[in-house]
Design a protein around this motif. Structure first.
Motif, PDB file in Angstrom:
ATOM      1  N   LEU A  61     -32.068  14.426  18.799  1.00  0.00           N
ATOM      2  CA  LEU A  61     -32.890  14.128  17.899  1.00  0.00           C
ATOM      3  C   LEU A  61     -34.195  13.069  18.621  1.00  0.00           C
ATOM      4  N   GLU A  62     -33.425  12.384  19.342  1.00  0.00           N
ATOM      5  CA  GLU A  62     -34.218  11.336  20.488  1.00  0.00           C
ATOM      6  C   GLU A  62     -35.262  12.143  21.256  1.00  0.00           C
ATOM      7  N   GLU A  63     -34.497  13.204  21.752  1.00  0.00           N
ATOM      8  CA  GLU A  63     -34.964  13.916  22.820  1.00  0.00           C
ATOM      9  C   GLU A  63     -36.440  14.672  22.098  1.00  0.00           C
ATOM     10  N   LEU A  64     -35.986  15.134  20.914  1.00  0.00           N
ATOM     11  CA  LEU A  64     -36.998  16.027  20.194  1.00  0.00           C
ATOM     12  C   LEU A  64     -38.203  15.288  19.852  1.00  0.00           C
ATOM     13  N   TYR A  65     -38.009  13.906  19.240  1.00  0.00           N
ATOM     14  CA  TYR A  65     -39.109  13.158  18.886  1.00  0.00           C
ATOM     15  C   TYR A  65     -39.484  11.881  19.863  1.00  0.00           C
ATOM     16  N   ARG A  66     -39.177  12.153  20.979  1.00  0.00           N
ATOM     17  CA  ARG A  66     -39.412  11.077  22.171  1.00  0.00           C
ATOM     18  C   ARG A  66     -40.886  10.755  21.922  1.00  0.00           C
ATOM     19  N   GLY A  67     -41.065   9.508  21.893  1.00  0.00           N
ATOM     20  CA  GLY A  67     -42.571   8.972  21.509  1.00  0.00           C
ATOM     21  C   GLY A  67     -43.234   8.903  20.330  1.00  0.00           C
ATOM     22  N   ARG A  68     -42.326   9.501  19.368  1.00  0.00           N
ATOM     23  CA  ARG A  68     -42.734   9.802  17.909  1.00  0.00           C
ATOM     24  C   ARG A  68     -41.639   9.343  17.100  1.00  0.00           C
ATOM     25  N   GLU A  69     -40.805   8.344  17.392  1.00  0.00           N
ATOM     26  CA  GLU A  69     -39.595   8.222  16.671  1.00  0.00           C
ATOM     27  C   GLU A  69     -39.998   7.763  15.129  1.00  0.00           C
ATOM     28  N   SER A  70     -40.856   7.475  14.786  1.00  0.00           N
ATOM     29  CA  SER A  70     -41.153   7.023  13.241  1.00  0.00           C
ATOM     30  C   SER A  70     -41.314   8.470  12.549  1.00  0.00           C
ATOM     31  N   ASP A  71     -41.516   9.424  13.236  1.00  0.00           N
ATOM     32  CA  ASP A  71     -41.354  10.532  12.356  1.00  0.00           C
ATOM     33  C   ASP A  71     -39.880  11.171  12.383  1.00  0.00           C
ATOM     34  N   ARG A 121     -28.128  26.169   5.540  1.00  0.00           N
ATOM     35  CA  ARG A 121     -28.129  25.480   6.473  1.00  0.00           C
ATOM     36  C   ARG A 121     -29.336  25.285   7.418  1.00  0.00           C
ATOM     37  N   SER A 122     -29.622  26.568   7.838  1.00  0.00           N
ATOM     38  CA  SER A 122     -30.715  26.406   8.893  1.00  0.00           C
ATOM     39  C   SER A 122     -32.064  25.984   8.157  1.00  0.00           C
ATOM     40  N   ARG A 123     -32.205  26.595   6.944  1.00  0.00           N
ATOM     41  CA  ARG A 123     -33.475  25.950   6.229  1.00  0.00           C
ATOM     42  C   ARG A 123     -33.712  24.392   5.990  1.00  0.00           C
ATOM     43  N   LYS A 124     -32.334  23.911   5.456  1.00  0.00           N
ATOM     44  CA  LYS A 124     -32.320  22.573   5.207  1.00  0.00           C
ATOM     45  C   LYS A 124     -32.423  21.912   6.585  1.00  0.00           C
ATOM     46  N   ILE A 125     -31.999  22.305   7.642  1.00  0.00           N
ATOM     47  CA  ILE A 125     -32.334  21.553   9.027  1.00  0.00           C
ATOM     48  C   ILE A 125     -33.979  21.719   9.375  1.00  0.00           C
ATOM     49  N   GLN A 126     -34.214  22.960   9.178  1.00  0.00           N
ATOM     50  CA  GLN A 126     -35.625  22.861   9.344  1.00  0.00           C
ATOM     51  C   GLN A 126     -36.791  22.112   8.516  1.00  0.00           C
ATOM     52  N   GLY A 127     -36.355  21.965   7.253  1.00  0.00           N
ATOM     53  CA  GLY A 127     -37.067  20.982   6.646  1.00  0.00           C
ATOM     54  C   GLY A 127     -36.675  19.738   7.123  1.00  0.00           C
ATOM     55  N   LEU A 128     -35.791  19.340   7.519  1.00  0.00           N
ATOM     56  CA  LEU A 128     -35.689  17.904   7.977  1.00  0.00           C
ATOM     57  C   LEU A 128     -36.428  17.646   9.328  1.00  0.00           C
ATOM     58  N   LEU A 129     -36.706  18.804   9.965  1.00  0.00           N
ATOM     59  CA  LEU A 129     -37.390  18.542  11.227  1.00  0.00           C
ATOM     60  C   LEU A 129     -38.891  19.094  11.158  1.00  0.00           C
ATOM     61  N   GLU A 130     -39.532  19.281   9.996  1.00  0.00           N
ATOM     62  CA  GLU A 130     -40.753  19.985   9.756  1.00  0.00           C
ATOM     63  C   GLU A 130     -41.957  19.022  10.345  1.00  0.00           C
ATOM     64  N   SER A 131     -41.599  17.551  10.787  1.00  0.00           N
ATOM     65  CA  SER A 131     -42.569  17.099  11.400  1.00  0.00           C
ATOM     66  C   SER A 131     -42.682  17.120  12.826  1.00  0.00           C
ATOM     67  N   CYS A 132     -41.496  17.530  13.385  1.00  0.00           N
ATOM     68  CA  CYS A 132     -41.220  17.523  14.954  1.00  0.00           C
ATOM     69  C   CYS A 132     -42.302  18.755  15.498  1.00  0.00           C
ATOM     70  N   THR A 133     -43.000  18.323  16.744  1.00  0.00           N
ATOM     71  CA  THR A 133     -43.957  19.120  17.256  1.00  0.00           C
ATOM     72  C   THR A 133     -43.189  19.989  18.303  1.00  0.00           C
ATOM     73  N   ASN A 134     -42.183  19.666  18.691  1.00  0.00           N
ATOM     74  CA  ASN A 134     -41.417  20.325  19.846  1.00  0.00           C
ATOM     75  C   ASN A 134     -40.559  21.553  19.190  1.00  0.00           C
ATOM     76  N   PRO A 135     -40.465  22.576  19.940  1.00  0.00           N
ATOM     77  CA  PRO A 135     -39.687  23.751  19.577  1.00  0.00           C
ATOM     78  C   PRO A 135     -38.124  22.953  19.010  1.00  0.00           C
ATOM     79  N   THR A 136     -37.672  23.424  17.804  1.00  0.00           N
ATOM     80  CA  THR A 136     -36.475  22.991  17.347  1.00  0.00           C
ATOM     81  C   THR A 136     -35.419  24.082  17.099  1.00  0.00           C
ATOM     82  N   GLU A 137     -35.697  25.317  17.530  1.00  0.00           N
ATOM     83  CA  GLU A 137     -34.758  26.445  17.316  1.00  0.00           C
ATOM     84  C   GLU A 137     -33.641  26.582  17.938  1.00  0.00           C
TER      85      GLU A 137
END
Length: 147
Positions: free
Chosen positions: A60-70, A89-105
């Motif tokens: 998560l730190e890698e995915l949100y680097r520079g935007r930790e508040s999101d 589970r996949s839908r739940k995780i996608q919902g948690l990561l919806e603010s991430c601009t990096n690829p999360t797949e």
């Protein structure tokens, strides 16, 4: 006469200062606790969960680097394990990561793979969806489920 000496010897040993302190030299006769504690849960399972939690935090730190508040406050492993299917589970995780601009797949697929080896931990406090503390977690979910 010999019995009196034997009785005095036993009595003096029972009253000696080293005996009054208790085993291990602890005052008040309480036994010293052993350093090793028996745990209700499987130690390997707990270590696996800890490893997954650390992995999640790092990724998560890698995915949100520079935007930790999101970054999401929490990815609750037990909530994910309660879901019936990997699609949920996949839908739940996608919902948690919806603010991430990096690829999360990749993160989602790796997390799903790690969750396959884990089991829900019994006895951990559950987040209550209703205000009724008398309901079990399953009753609570049924009680608060949309009609």
């Amino acid at each position: 006469m010999a019995a009196q000496r034997l009785g005095k010897r036993v009595l003096s040993k029972l009253q000696s200062p080293s005996r009054a302190r208790g085993p291990g030299g602890s005052p008040s006769g309480l036994q010293k606790r052993h350093a090793r504690v028996t745990v209700k849960y499987d130690r390997r399972e707990l270590q696996r969960r800890l490893d997954v939690e650390k992995w999640i935090d790092g990724r998560l730190e890698e995915l949100y680097r520079g935007r930790e508040s999101d970054m999401p406050d929490e990815v609750n492993i037990d909530e994910l394990l309660e879901l019936d299917s990997e699609d949920e589970r996949s839908r739940k995780i996608q919902g948690l990561l919806e603010s991430c601009t990096n690829p999360t797949e990749d993160f989602i697929q790796e997390l799903l793979a790690k969750l396959r080896g884990l089991h829900k931990q019994p006895g951990f406090p559950q987040a209550s969806h209703s205000d009724d503390p008398s309901l079990s977690p399953r009753q609570d979910r049924a009680h608060t489920a949309p009609p």
